[in-house]
Each structure stands twice: as C-alpha cells, then as structure tokens.
Scaffold this motif. Structure first.
Motif, PDB file in Angstrom:
ATOM      1  N   GLN A 206      22.612  37.800 -17.632  1.00  0.00           N
ATOM      2  CA  GLN A 206      22.539  38.042 -16.195  1.00  0.00           C
ATOM      3  C   GLN A 206      22.690  36.759 -15.378  1.00  0.00           C
ATOM      4  O   GLN A 206      23.462  36.706 -14.448  1.00  0.00           O
ATOM      5  N   CYS A 207      21.925  35.708 -15.753  1.00  0.00           N
ATOM      6  CA  CYS A 207      22.033  34.477 -14.938  1.00  0.00           C
ATOM      7  C   CYS A 207      23.041  33.493 -15.543  1.00  0.00           C
ATOM      8  O   CYS A 207      23.369  32.494 -14.921  1.00  0.00           O
ATOM      9  N   HIS A 208      23.515  33.806 -16.765  1.00  0.00           N
ATOM     10  CA  HIS A 208      24.592  33.051 -17.433  1.00  0.00           C
ATOM     11  C   HIS A 208      24.250  31.599 -17.786  1.00  0.00           C
ATOM     12  O   HIS A 208      25.159  30.807 -18.038  1.00  0.00           O
ATOM     13  N   THR A 227      11.708  35.823 -23.099  1.00  0.00           N
ATOM     14  CA  THR A 227      12.328  35.859 -21.763  1.00  0.00           C
ATOM     15  C   THR A 227      13.279  34.684 -21.570  1.00  0.00           C
ATOM     16  O   THR A 227      13.146  33.645 -22.226  1.00  0.00           O
ATOM     17  N   CYS A 228      14.217  34.871 -20.677  1.00  0.00           N
ATOM     18  CA  CYS A 228      15.183  33.819 -20.328  1.00  0.00           C
ATOM     19  C   CYS A 228      14.418  32.653 -19.701  1.00  0.00           C
ATOM     20  O   CYS A 228      13.589  32.855 -18.809  1.00  0.00           O
ATOM     21  N   SER A 229      14.697  31.446 -20.168  1.00  0.00           N
ATOM     22  CA  SER A 229      13.977  30.267 -19.685  1.00  0.00           C
ATOM     23  C   SER A 229      14.287  29.976 -18.218  1.00  0.00           C
ATOM     24  O   SER A 229      13.571  29.226 -17.575  1.00  0.00           O
ATOM     25  N   PHE A 230      15.357  30.580 -17.698  1.00  0.00           N
ATOM     26  CA  PHE A 230      15.804  30.262 -16.329  1.00  0.00           C
ATOM     27  C   PHE A 230      15.446  31.363 -15.322  1.00  0.00           C
ATOM     28  O   PHE A 230      14.939  31.067 -14.254  1.00  0.00           O
ATOM     29  N   CYS A 231      15.730  32.627 -15.676  1.00  0.00           N
ATOM     30  CA  CYS A 231      15.509  33.695 -14.683  1.00  0.00           C
ATOM     31  C   CYS A 231      14.319  34.583 -15.039  1.00  0.00           C
ATOM     32  O   CYS A 231      13.919  35.417 -14.214  1.00  0.00           O
ATOM     33  N   GLY A 232      13.772  34.440 -16.233  1.00  0.00           N
ATOM     34  CA  GLY A 232      12.589  35.200 -16.608  1.00  0.00           C
ATOM     35  C   GLY A 232      12.851  36.638 -17.051  1.00  0.00           C
ATOM     36  O   GLY A 232      11.915  37.381 -17.333  1.00  0.00           O
TER      37      GLY A 232
END
Ligand SMILES: [Zn+2]
Length: 239
Positions: A206-208, A227-232
């Motif tokens: 999603q946030c790439h 979870t994604c380290s950037f967008c959660g």
C-alpha cells in the motif's frame, strides 16, 4: 499462534476487508448525492433567471413603444392647435410660418413612427425569446424532476446495500481472532482504505516502502501480527 490459524485469520480478514471497501465505496457515492441534488437544482435556477431577464427586456421594449405613442399623440395635438391658430390669423406670413411649424412636427411624427416600427420588430423578437425560454424552463423542470427521482432511488439502493453488507460483515467477524480483528479495525479506522496488505517486491503493497528483511521474514513465517514499519498496516504473505 499456529501458522494454519494465522493463515485462516488472514483469509477471513481479507473477505471482511473486501466488504469494508464496498461499504466505503457505497458511502462515498451516498455522500455525493446531496451535492448532485443541489447541482441539479441549480440548472432550473439558471433557466428561470434567463426567463425573468427576457421578460424584463420585453417589458422595457413595450414601455418604450407606449412612450413613443404618447409622444406621437402629443405631436398630433400640437398640429391640431396650430390649425386652430391658422383660423384666427389674417397675415399670410404668419399663416406660412405656422405651415412650416406643422411640417416640422409632421416630420417629427414620421421619425417617431420609424422608431416605433423598429421597436415593434424588436418586441416580436423579445416575445419569441420569452416563449423559447419558457419552454426551456418547462423542459428543464421535467428533466430535473426525473434526475431528482433517480438520485432518490439511487440513495435508497445504496442505503439498502450498505445495510446488507454490514449485516453480512457482522456474520463474518464472529469467530475471527479478537486480537487480529481489533488490530484490523483500528488500522482500518485510521487508514480508511486498506488495513491488510501483501508484500510486493519486498515492499508494502500500500505505501510501497521497502521493508526491512526481518519484517519480510516474520510476515512469511505467518505466526503473529506483523505490521509495515512505515504505515502500520498489517502485512501478509501471498502464497
Ligand atoms: Zn506500508
């Protein structure tokens, strides 16, 4: 958690996410309906304003004609007065002088009558314009009524769809692991679009952003919430 249970949870959450996306889509369209209703009503306002303007223009022309007719009539009265005066006088010079006055006023009448003819033509055009705009308003009223009815029907359909999908969703959430569900709901409330995304080319779908190898490794293991380290957003591994 066991890998099998995690994979099942993810499968269930993906179905729930599909429903949530559909609800959001319906909701967006539903929110746009009052705006579209207002836009539709604006058409008729514009058409009515145009009609009022053309009626006003017609009134101005008609008033000008009335004024010209009054002017012509007062010129005629003047000629009658001059003729009466001619009966009273004896001198030829004065008589001719009055004849000149009469000729002058007659000339003025011809000028006024020429203007009246032009104004009458313009009045006819203005009347045609009023008729045309009146018919525009009538056509618009029919179209607008249909459009508003369609929007109203669409609103009902969307409300029913949302209700149905929500009912469907409440059946789907029973039995989903509470920790996963609560995390999913939390992320969805914040992000509005996707709460559960796959890893694509080592990046968050999603946030790439490119993910750290440990995050990719943990996601692939499918034993806990990662979870994604950037967008959660919650990550899953596509099998
Ligand atoms: Zn991300």
């Amino acid at each position: 958690m066991e890998k099998q249970a995690v994979l099942e949870t993810i499968d269930n959450l993906l179905i729930i996410q599909e429903r949530d996306n559909r609800i959001a889509q319906c909701q967006r369209e539903l929110n746009s309906i009052p705006i579209r209703q207002k836009e539709t009503e604006t058409w008729i306002t514009q058409a009515r304003e145009a009609l009022d303007q053309s009626k006003e223009a017609l009134k101005v022309k008609q008033a000008s004609i009335k004024q010209l007719e009054l002017d012509i009539e007062s010129c005629r009265q003047q000629i009658i007065k001059f003729r009466e005066q001619q009966y009273q006088i004896k001198s030829n010079v004065e008589f001719r002088a009055l004849n000149n006055e009469i000729a002058h006023v007659q000339e003025k009448i011809r000028g006024l009558e020429d203007r009246e003819i032009v104004l009458m033509e313009q009045t006819e055009q203005a009347q045609a314009e009023v008729a045309r705009r009146k018919s525009d308003v009538e056509t618009d009223e029919v179209r607008i009524r249909e459009q508003l009815q369609n929007l109203e029907k669409r609103r009902e359909v969307l409300e029913q769809d949302i209700q149905q999908i929500q009912k469907d969703r409440s059946g789907l959430v029973t039995g989903v692991n509470p920790a996963w569900l609560s995390r999913y709901n939390h992320v969805m409330d914040h992000k509005k679009d996707m709460a559960l995304v796959s890893i694509e080319n080592n990046a968050c779908g999603q946030c790439h952003m490119t993910l750290p190898p440990q995050v990719i490794h943990d996601t692939r293991k499918s034993e806990a919430i990662v979870t994604c380290s950037f967008c959660g957003r919650i990550l899953y591994w596509t099998r």
